[in-house]
Design a protein around this motif. Sequence first.
Motif, PDB file in Angstrom:
ATOM      1  N   LEU A  22       0.831  -1.206   0.000  1.00 57.95           N
ATOM      2  CA  LEU A  22       0.000   0.000   0.000  1.00 57.95           C
ATOM      3  C   LEU A  22       0.864   1.253   0.000  1.00 57.95           C
ATOM      4  N   GLU A  23       1.970   1.207   0.734  1.00 57.61           N
ATOM      5  CA  GLU A  23       2.887   2.352   0.744  1.00 57.61           C
ATOM      6  C   GLU A  23       3.508   2.563  -0.633  1.00 57.61           C
ATOM      7  N   ILE A  24       3.900   1.478  -1.288  1.00 62.10           N
ATOM      8  CA  ILE A  24       4.482   1.589  -2.631  1.00 62.10           C
ATOM      9  C   ILE A  24       3.460   2.186  -3.595  1.00 62.10           C
ATOM     10  N   ILE A  25       2.226   1.740  -3.502  1.00 60.58           N
ATOM     11  CA  ILE A  25       1.169   2.306  -4.348  1.00 60.58           C
ATOM     12  C   ILE A  25       1.048   3.800  -4.086  1.00 60.58           C
ATOM     13  N   SER A  26       1.076   4.184  -2.835  1.00 63.90           N
ATOM     14  CA  SER A  26       0.984   5.602  -2.488  1.00 63.90           C
ATOM     15  C   SER A  26       2.183   6.383  -3.028  1.00 63.90           C
ATOM     16  N   LEU A  27       3.367   5.793  -2.964  1.00 62.16           N
ATOM     17  CA  LEU A  27       4.563   6.468  -3.477  1.00 62.16           C
ATOM     18  C   LEU A  27       4.496   6.665  -4.986  1.00 62.16           C
ATOM     19  N   LEU A  28       3.756   5.820  -5.653  1.00 63.66           N
ATOM     20  CA  LEU A  28       3.610   5.943  -7.114  1.00 63.66           C
ATOM     21  C   LEU A  28       2.496   6.917  -7.507  1.00 63.66           C
ATOM     22  N   ARG A  29       1.840   7.472  -6.523  1.00 61.19           N
ATOM     23  CA  ARG A  29       0.739   8.413  -6.756  1.00 61.19           C
ATOM     24  C   ARG A  29       1.168   9.584  -7.646  1.00 61.19           C
ATOM     25  N   ASP A  30       2.366  10.092  -7.400  1.00 62.94           N
ATOM     26  CA  ASP A  30       2.820  11.287  -8.121  1.00 62.94           C
ATOM     27  C   ASP A  30       3.539  10.978  -9.425  1.00 62.94           C
ATOM     28  N   ASN A  60      -1.573  -6.733 -12.213  1.00 61.21           N
ATOM     29  CA  ASN A  60      -1.921  -5.592 -13.068  1.00 61.21           C
ATOM     30  C   ASN A  60      -2.226  -4.318 -12.292  1.00 61.21           C
ATOM     31  N   VAL A  61      -1.604  -4.164 -11.123  1.00 58.84           N
ATOM     32  CA  VAL A  61      -1.763  -2.936 -10.353  1.00 58.84           C
ATOM     33  C   VAL A  61      -0.761  -1.907 -10.835  1.00 58.84           C
ATOM     34  N   VAL A  62       0.426  -2.351 -11.234  1.00 53.09           N
ATOM     35  CA  VAL A  62       1.438  -1.460 -11.798  1.00 53.09           C
ATOM     36  C   VAL A  62       1.870  -1.973 -13.161  1.00 53.09           C
ATOM     37  N   THR A  63       2.379  -1.062 -13.958  1.00 56.99           N
ATOM     38  CA  THR A  63       2.981  -1.408 -15.242  1.00 56.99           C
ATOM     39  C   THR A  63       4.417  -0.913 -15.227  1.00 56.99           C
ATOM     40  N   THR A  64       5.185  -1.373 -16.196  1.00 58.95           N
ATOM     41  CA  THR A  64       6.597  -0.998 -16.262  1.00 58.95           C
ATOM     42  C   THR A  64       6.937  -0.376 -17.604  1.00 58.95           C
ATOM     43  N   ARG A  65       8.032   0.391 -17.550  1.00 56.92           N
ATOM     44  CA  ARG A  65       8.597   0.982 -18.764  1.00 56.92           C
ATOM     45  C   ARG A  65      10.104   0.950 -18.588  1.00 56.92           C
ATOM     46  N   ARG A  66      10.804   0.414 -19.579  1.00 53.55           N
ATOM     47  CA  ARG A  66      12.260   0.352 -19.517  1.00 53.55           C
ATOM     48  C   ARG A  66      12.859   1.548 -20.249  1.00 53.55           C
ATOM     49  N   TYR A  72      10.974   1.645 -14.900  1.00 53.89           N
ATOM     50  CA  TYR A  72      10.097   2.570 -14.200  1.00 53.89           C
ATOM     51  C   TYR A  72       8.750   1.898 -13.964  1.00 53.89           C
ATOM     52  N   TYR A  73       8.224   2.094 -12.760  1.00 55.56           N
ATOM     53  CA  TYR A  73       6.932   1.534 -12.370  1.00 55.56           C
ATOM     54  C   TYR A  73       5.925   2.661 -12.223  1.00 55.56           C
ATOM     55  N   LYS A  74       4.691   2.371 -12.633  1.00 58.06           N
ATOM     56  CA  LYS A  74       3.611   3.340 -12.438  1.00 58.06           C
ATOM     57  C   LYS A  74       2.312   2.591 -12.215  1.00 58.06           C
ATOM     58  N   ILE A  75       1.341   3.283 -11.648  1.00 58.83           N
ATOM     59  CA  ILE A  75       0.020   2.703 -11.410  1.00 58.83           C
ATOM     60  C   ILE A  75      -0.637   2.425 -12.759  1.00 58.83           C
ATOM     61  N   ALA A  76      -1.161   1.225 -12.912  1.00 55.65           N
ATOM     62  CA  ALA A  76      -1.728   0.800 -14.190  1.00 55.65           C
ATOM     63  C   ALA A  76      -3.044   1.505 -14.515  1.00 55.65           C
ATOM     64  N   ASN A  77      -3.846   1.772 -13.480  1.00 54.58           N
ATOM     65  CA  ASN A  77      -5.155   2.378 -13.690  1.00 54.58           C
ATOM     66  C   ASN A  77      -5.410   3.331 -12.525  1.00 54.58           C
ATOM     67  N   LEU A  78      -5.658   4.576 -12.827  1.00 61.66           N
ATOM     68  CA  LEU A  78      -5.829   5.581 -11.775  1.00 61.66           C
ATOM     69  C   LEU A  78      -7.016   5.293 -10.852  1.00 61.66           C
ATOM     70  N   LYS A  79      -7.925   4.444 -11.287  1.00 59.20           N
ATOM     71  CA  LYS A  79      -9.044   4.070 -10.420  1.00 59.20           C
ATOM     72  C   LYS A  79      -8.550   3.295  -9.197  1.00 59.20           C
TER      73      LYS A  79
END
Length: 106
Positions: A22-30, A60-66, A72-79
């Motif tokens: 949950l903390e990691i998800i929150s850190l990816l908020r921005d 499928n909570v986060v996606t990646t980009r190389r 780089y990790y980011k949230i897959a869906n802002l919902k």
Amino acid sequence: MDKKIFEMHAEICKVFTNPKRLEIISLLRDGEKTVNELTELAGVPQANVSQHLTVLRQNNVVTTRRDGANIYYKIANLKIMQACDLMREVLLEQLKENEKLVKRML
């Protein structure tokens, strides 16, 4: 309602049972971050962050980009953030109500 959606719902909720995830998800908020950035911000070993990111990615909570050597990790869906925010609001309301009850008892 289709039982499959309840099964899927239960499985995705399991992902959110770990406070560090949950903390990691929150850190990816921005915005997107690397494992190294998340490790520094979360204050846990890189191996732990990587394990949590694997669970988040597999569900499928986060996606990646190389980009070169960095992933780089980011949230897959802002919902997902909206759902986390809504649950946090419910918990804060419960805490406030509990505080009121304690004050009445004193």
